[in-house]
Scaffold this motif. Structure first.
Motif, short mmCIF file in Angstrom:
data_model
loop_
_atom_site.label_atom_id
_atom_site.label_comp_id
_atom_site.label_asym_id
_atom_site.label_seq_id
_atom_site.Cartn_x
_atom_site.Cartn_y
_atom_site.Cartn_z
N ARG A 14 -6.69 -10.79 -11.68
CA ARG A 14 -5.74 -9.82 -11.15
C ARG A 14 -5.64 -8.66 -12.11
N TYR A 33 -3.21 -12.16 -5.58
CA TYR A 33 -4.37 -11.74 -6.37
C TYR A 33 -5.48 -12.78 -6.33
N GLN A 36 -8.43 -12.37 -4.05
CA GLN A 36 -9.56 -11.51 -4.40
C GLN A 36 -10.85 -12.30 -4.62
N SER A 95 -3.73 2.62 -2.28
CA SER A 95 -4.29 1.64 -3.21
C SER A 95 -5.27 2.34 -4.16
N PRO A 96 -5.48 1.74 -5.35
CA PRO A 96 -4.74 0.61 -5.91
C PRO A 96 -3.43 1.10 -6.49
N HIS A 97 -2.62 0.19 -7.00
CA HIS A 97 -1.42 0.60 -7.72
C HIS A 97 -1.79 0.81 -9.19
N ARG A 104 2.19 0.34 -3.80
CA ARG A 104 1.35 0.46 -2.60
C ARG A 104 2.16 0.70 -1.34
N PHE A 137 -6.98 -7.36 0.52
CA PHE A 137 -6.67 -6.08 1.17
C PHE A 137 -6.23 -6.29 2.61
N GLY A 161 -8.91 1.56 2.25
CA GLY A 161 -9.27 0.93 0.99
C GLY A 161 -10.70 1.22 0.60
#
Length: 453
Positions: A14, A33, A36, A95-97, A104, A137, A161
């Motif tokens: 993450r 996270y 992902q 995105s992203p933060h 977001r 996402f 994204g």
């Protein structure tokens, strides 16, 4: 302060984010996270299935949809700021933060609360199939759409994204779409050529929905003209249908659309629609981004009317951190999330014109799946010393690898972003500039560190 040294920083699946005192919330983020690990899955079926379980909120909202290689977030922030100044309730999904996951999801500049985010994560998780989990996402896109519908926003501004055609955000049908620019990026996923990448981004072009674009390459403009003709989507191109002119005092004039539902080719007009506009965001490229935002606002004027004063205030008060952001003056530190060759080319051109300095000290890190060599080649010649570093994220390129690309350059290897910044501050003279760039993840860690000092 310690000197830079070789060494491994902590790696995580993450991105870096300070742990919350609320362990329940932090545990929910860890779950997110961990999604992902399923990587990037192109397609809309998973997102549609998730949203169907919540009554298809995307069918109850009005949208602006934004794709492009660079400038998406800036254009989205400008549009949101203008409409917020006009009194509308505006959702913004980007995105992203940088530092806080909740960046977001915003409504009129306010992030979603931790309690709302936690509730949404729990609700959506309960509707997912553990055998066919969504990607990160897909999950956060569903969060945004469900939250915006529950909060009854007047307009939701959605940033893609990756790509467009099969991006999770493409489940929406917008009132207007924007494609900012197209450059070579994510070639392993979007295609090896500029045309293929442009075609993927053109996937957000819907039948009958106006499209605004700042693409400059003739072959891409022709491609978009063909696609829009086929889909009967009105196309408005920068330089042809609208334009800007920078003035000596740093403001700019906007030559916009003539009257009519969707306007005409109006760049030939001699009289500007708006004179002396002043964007808060620094750099000539932000004037181009503002032109895209203003054209979208013009095209939506029947549905969402705004006054000239509201437009001026919206541009003057927009905030978009990490984009040529002067974070501090003593020492002078600028943060910019340029992370591909085209964005870095623009930064290298704009920086000396916008900010004066004696020496440039560069804190640089990138993700290993980016075109590092070409990106670094644009900014390295400007730097007097480079501090190579990495973000606490497993996609980060090792600083040793970055250093090897510039044999002979005055550089140091730093195992973390805070350490690189400390060394740059130690080295900088009173008239020097520290630039932190190469990745939004690097910028995010820099903001978190500098904000805690």
């Amino acid at each position: 302060m310690p000197a830079c040294r070789k060494g491994k920083s902590a790696m995580s699946g993450r991105p870096y984010e300070p742990l919350s005192p609320d362990r329940t919330y932090d545990k929910a983020l860890t779950y997110l996270y961990n999604l992902q690990k399923f990587g990037i899955k192109f397609g809309l079926s998973q997102t549609k299935n998730l949203l169907r379980a919540f009554g298809d909120p995307q069918g109850k909202l009005s949208f602006v949809h934004i794709a492009g290689s660079n400038g998406k977030g800036s254009v989205a922030a400008m549009i949101s700021s203008i409409y917020a100044q006009a009194g509308y309730r505006v959702g913004l999904f980007t995105s992203p933060h940088l530092v806080d996951f909740r960046e977001r999801f915003q409504i009129n500049g306010r992030m979603i609360s931790k309690s709302q985010a936690l509730r949404l994560i729990r609700e959506i998780k309960a509707k997912t199939d553990p055998q066919e989990p969504p990607t990160f996402f897909e999950f956060v896109t569903a969060m945004a759409l469900i939250w915006f519908e529950r909060e009854k926003v007047d307009l939701a501004v959605m940033e893609t994204g990756l790509g467009g055609r099969l991006d999770a955000t493409n489940v929406i049908r917008p009132l207007i779409s924007i494609i900012t620019t197209v450059s070579l990026e994510h070639q392993d996923l979007l295609g090896r050529t500029l045309e293929k990448i442009a075609w993927e981004k053109a996937g957000i072009i819907k039948k009958g929905v106006p499209i605004v674009s700042g693409v400059g390459q003739a072959k891409i403009r022709r491609l978009y003209e063909d696609i829009c003709r086929e889909r009967k989507a009105p196309l408005f191109l920068a330089g042809r249908d609208f334009r800007t002119k920078k003035r000596d005092n740093g403001t700019f004039n906007y030559y916009g659309m003539s009257e009519g539902r969707f306007g005409v080719q109006s760049s030939r007009l001699r009289t500007p629609k708006y004179k002396g506009l002043k964007p808060t965001l620094l750099g000539d490229h932000q004037i181009k981004n503002a032109a895209l935002a203003l054209t979208a606002v013009e095209l939506l004027r029947e549905r969402f009317p705004v006054t000239e004063e509201q437009i001026r205030r919206g541009l003057a008060e927009v905030t978009w951190p990490g984009r040529l952001e002067v974070f501090s003056e003593n020492p002078r530190i600028v943060l910019d999330g340029a992370h591909n060759p085209e964005a870095m080319r623009v930064l290298a051109r704009v920086l000396p014109r916008t900010i004066s300095y004696r020496k440039l000290l560069l804190v640089f890190g990138m993700m290993k799946d980016k075109n590092i060599r070409r990106t670094l080649a644009h900014i390295a010649p400007l730097a007097d010393r480079i501090f190579f570093t990495r973000a606490e994220y497993d996609r980060s390129a090792e600083p040793e690898r970055l250093s090897r690309l510039l044999d002979g350059a005055a550089s140091e290897i730093c195992s973390s972003v805070p350490l690189a910044i400390q060394r740059a501050v130690e080295t900088a003279g009173p008239e020097d500039l520290i630039l932190v760039t190469g990745s939004l993840f690097i910028v995010g860690e820099a903001r978190a560190f500098l904000g805690s000092r």
